[in-house]
Design a protein around this motif. Structure first.
Motif, mmCIF file in Angstrom:
data_model
loop_
_atom_site.group_PDB
_atom_site.id
_atom_site.type_symbol
_atom_site.label_atom_id
_atom_site.label_comp_id
_atom_site.label_asym_id
_atom_site.label_seq_id
_atom_site.Cartn_x
_atom_site.Cartn_y
_atom_site.Cartn_z
ATOM 1 N N GLY A 233 -3.170 4.258 9.163
ATOM 2 C CA GLY A 233 -4.280 4.887 8.452
ATOM 3 C C GLY A 233 -5.549 4.089 8.582
ATOM 4 N N GLY A 234 -5.593 3.151 9.525
ATOM 5 C CA GLY A 234 -6.797 2.358 9.720
ATOM 6 C C GLY A 234 -7.898 3.075 10.476
ATOM 7 N N PHE A 235 -7.551 4.138 11.208
ATOM 8 C CA PHE A 235 -8.514 4.920 11.985
ATOM 9 C C PHE A 235 -9.296 4.032 12.952
ATOM 10 N N SER A 236 -8.693 2.948 13.419
ATOM 11 C CA SER A 236 -9.432 1.986 14.238
ATOM 12 C C SER A 236 -9.302 2.232 15.733
ATOM 13 N N LEU B 138 0.309 8.778 7.183
ATOM 14 C CA LEU B 138 -0.519 7.618 7.490
ATOM 15 C C LEU B 138 -0.049 6.414 6.693
ATOM 16 N N ARG B 139 -0.004 5.282 7.358
ATOM 17 C CA ARG B 139 0.290 4.024 6.667
ATOM 18 C C ARG B 139 -1.023 3.481 6.103
ATOM 19 N N ARG B 140 -1.098 3.439 4.783
ATOM 20 C CA ARG B 140 -2.344 3.056 4.134
ATOM 21 C C ARG B 140 -2.680 1.589 4.439
ATOM 22 N N LYS B 141 -3.942 1.375 4.775
ATOM 23 C CA LYS B 141 -4.452 0.029 5.007
ATOM 24 C C LYS B 141 -5.565 -0.268 4.003
ATOM 25 N N ARG B 142 -5.900 -1.553 3.883
ATOM 26 C CA ARG B 142 -7.008 -1.914 2.986
ATOM 27 C C ARG B 142 -8.303 -1.240 3.415
ATOM 28 N N ARG B 143 -8.441 -1.030 4.734
ATOM 29 C CA ARG B 143 -9.683 -0.442 5.235
ATOM 30 C C ARG B 143 -9.559 1.062 5.491
ATOM 31 N N PRO C 223 -10.449 4.517 5.242
ATOM 32 C CA PRO C 223 -11.664 5.095 4.651
ATOM 33 C C PRO C 223 -11.351 6.355 3.849
ATOM 34 N N PRO C 224 -11.657 6.374 2.555
ATOM 35 C CA PRO C 224 -11.361 7.553 1.721
ATOM 36 C C PRO C 224 -12.024 8.820 2.237
ATOM 37 N N GLU C 225 -13.210 8.671 2.838
ATOM 38 C CA GLU C 225 -13.908 9.872 3.324
ATOM 39 C C GLU C 225 -13.163 10.531 4.471
ATOM 40 N N ARG C 226 -12.462 9.726 5.295
ATOM 41 C CA ARG C 226 -11.693 10.311 6.393
ATOM 42 C C ARG C 226 -10.481 11.061 5.848
ATOM 43 N N ILE C 227 -9.861 10.518 4.814
ATOM 44 C CA ILE C 227 -8.732 11.210 4.186
ATOM 45 C C ILE C 227 -9.209 12.521 3.573
ATOM 46 N N ALA C 228 -10.375 12.475 2.925
ATOM 47 C CA ALA C 228 -10.930 13.689 2.314
ATOM 48 C C ALA C 228 -11.229 14.741 3.378
ATOM 49 N N GLN C 229 -11.712 14.311 4.530
ATOM 50 C CA GLN C 229 -11.994 15.258 5.613
ATOM 51 C C GLN C 229 -10.719 15.935 6.096
ATOM 52 N N GLN D 203 0.451 13.078 4.250
ATOM 53 C CA GLN D 203 0.927 12.191 3.202
ATOM 54 C C GLN D 203 0.600 10.751 3.590
ATOM 55 N N LEU D 204 0.433 9.902 2.579
ATOM 56 C CA LEU D 204 0.195 8.485 2.810
ATOM 57 C C LEU D 204 1.361 7.683 2.250
ATOM 58 N N VAL D 205 1.713 6.605 2.962
ATOM 59 C CA VAL D 205 2.731 5.683 2.467
ATOM 60 C C VAL D 205 2.087 4.308 2.367
ATOM 61 N N PRO D 206 2.588 3.458 1.472
ATOM 62 C CA PRO D 206 1.963 2.145 1.282
ATOM 63 C C PRO D 206 2.087 1.271 2.516
ATOM 64 N N GLY D 207 1.119 0.388 2.664
ATOM 65 C CA GLY D 207 1.141 -0.527 3.794
ATOM 66 C C GLY D 207 1.103 -1.984 3.385
ATOM 67 N N TRP D 208 1.277 -2.259 2.096
ATOM 68 C CA TRP D 208 1.147 -3.642 1.613
ATOM 69 C C TRP D 208 2.324 -4.519 2.025
ATOM 70 N N SER D 209 3.455 -3.879 2.366
ATOM 71 C CA SER D 209 4.570 -4.638 2.944
ATOM 72 C C SER D 209 5.341 -3.716 3.877
#
Length: 366
Positions: A13-16, A42-47, A49-55, A64-70
């Motif tokens: 989910g970094g969209f990088s 998408l694997r959620r990352k710290r970066r 972008p909420p606007e991309r998810i909203a789009q 759906q998003l899943v956590p990426g903290w571990s």
């Protein structure tokens, strides 16, 4: 009536990079069809972008998003999504998501697993490579996004019988009117579309442009893309040190890349490695004369002297020589540009990529 094949795409989910964009495109193409019921996870990352998810939500992309903290949290959450969605095929895109995605697929007993590699060079440690090889024995297909990536996968020890290439594709629609922008009427300048990172080699292009200036060719240059100031600031300083800062524009992330390409004669991708260079394909579709570093992922796209030019990686003089030849012989540059456009239209449209993936998913599921 045959029920649709359920396909889950798991990606960062970094969209990088290109992996996320390819996954989104495949999901949207499947929704427009009917034979496949897709889900994007998408694997959620710290970066992220909420606007991309909203789009994506606004476009009704099943998401759906899943956590990426571990890594463990990612695997367990994705396994729960799989148990609920019950996909026939799980596609894990990119490094390191292809590891966690396939672990989750095995845990949830998904019938078919696919690993898609999006670059020729990733941060594989010995432990990560050992995991990749172990998972490969439990994976139906391993896909490289270009022939160069497939060769890199084979060199890593992936099983040849199940490793294939499906080239990434681009949206050709923004370049439909390229013929309305004759090459001779365009700005005799250079566009490079690439994020500022260690992977890309903007510095060699800047040094080549400085050599052009010493030869009496002061051409405008646009370095389009985002990235960290850590990588961009030294390039701005280098341009100033080389005496070409006034020629070089750093516009950042823009929404009019097709228009900028259509307005210029030359598109360059100076880079250290690639998977499938989508920005270069867009330059080809726009009818630019294209020049790329001769690295895996690029050299499979450009036929040197036929629809563009390849130059040795990091060789500023060779790049300057090729650019000078294009600028001083606009008729030859226009010929290469026209051939590049035909190559892009024939081989690198998104529709062809979508069809190839859909055939793979249906073959596996049925």
């Amino acid at each position: 009536m045959t029920p649709p094949v359920r396909v889950l795409h798991f990606v960062t989910g970094g969209f990088s990079g290109g992996a996320t964009q390819v996954a989104i495109q495949l999901v949207e193409a499947a929704r427009a069809g009917g034979a496949i019921e897709p889900l994007l996870v998408l694997r959620r990352k710290r970066r992220t972008p909420p606007e991309r998810i909203a789009q994506l939500h606004a476009r009704n992309v099943p998401l759906q998003l899943v956590p990426g903290w571990s890594h463990l949290a990612t695997v367990l959450a994705l396994a729960r999504v799989c148990q609920k969605f019950r996909p026939d095929v799980l596609i894990a895109h990119g490094f390191s998501e292809h590891l966690w995605g396939r672990y989750a697929g095995l845990l949830a007993k998904v019938p078919h697993l696919v690993h898609v590699e999006h670059n020729t060079r990733e941060r594989y440690t010995r432990w990560r490579l050992a995991q990749t090889r172990w998972l490969a024995r439990r994976t139906d297909r391993i896909v490289g996004c270009s022939e160069g990536v497939r060769q890199a996968l084979l060199a890593m020890g992936m099983p040849a019988a199940r490793t294939l290439a499906i080239p990434n594709g681009i949206d050709l629609a923004p370049f439909a009117q390229a013929e309305a922008h004759p090459h001779a009427a365009r700005i005799p300048g250079i566009v490079m579309v690439a994020r500022f990172s260690k992977q890309k080699d903007h510095a060699t292009l800047l040094r080549a442009v400085a050599q052009l200036a010493a030869r009496g060719l002061r051409v405008p240059v646009q370095l389009v893309g985002g990235g960290k100031a850590l990588h961009r600031a030294p390039l701005e300083r280098l341009a100033a040190e080389l005496g070409i800062r006034a020629q070089v524009d750093f516009p950042g992330v823009v929404r009019d890349v097709p228009q900028r390409l259509l307005a210029h004669q030359i598109c360059v991708l100076s880079t250290h490695y690639e998977g499938m260079p989508l920005a270069l394909l867009e330059g080809m579709a726009a009818g630019c004369a294209v020049v790329g570093s001769a690295v895996p992922g690029v050299r499979e796209v450009i036929r040197d002297g036929v629809d563009g030019h390849l130059v040795p990686e990091g060789d500023a003089q060779a790049l300057a020589d090729v650019l000078e030849a294009l600028l001083r012989d606009p008729a030859r540059a226009a010929q290469l540009a026209a051939q590049a456009r035909q190559t892009a239209l024939r081989e690198y449209g998104r529709e062809l990529m979508n069809q190839r993936y859909a055939m793979l998913f249906l073959e596996l599921a049925r």
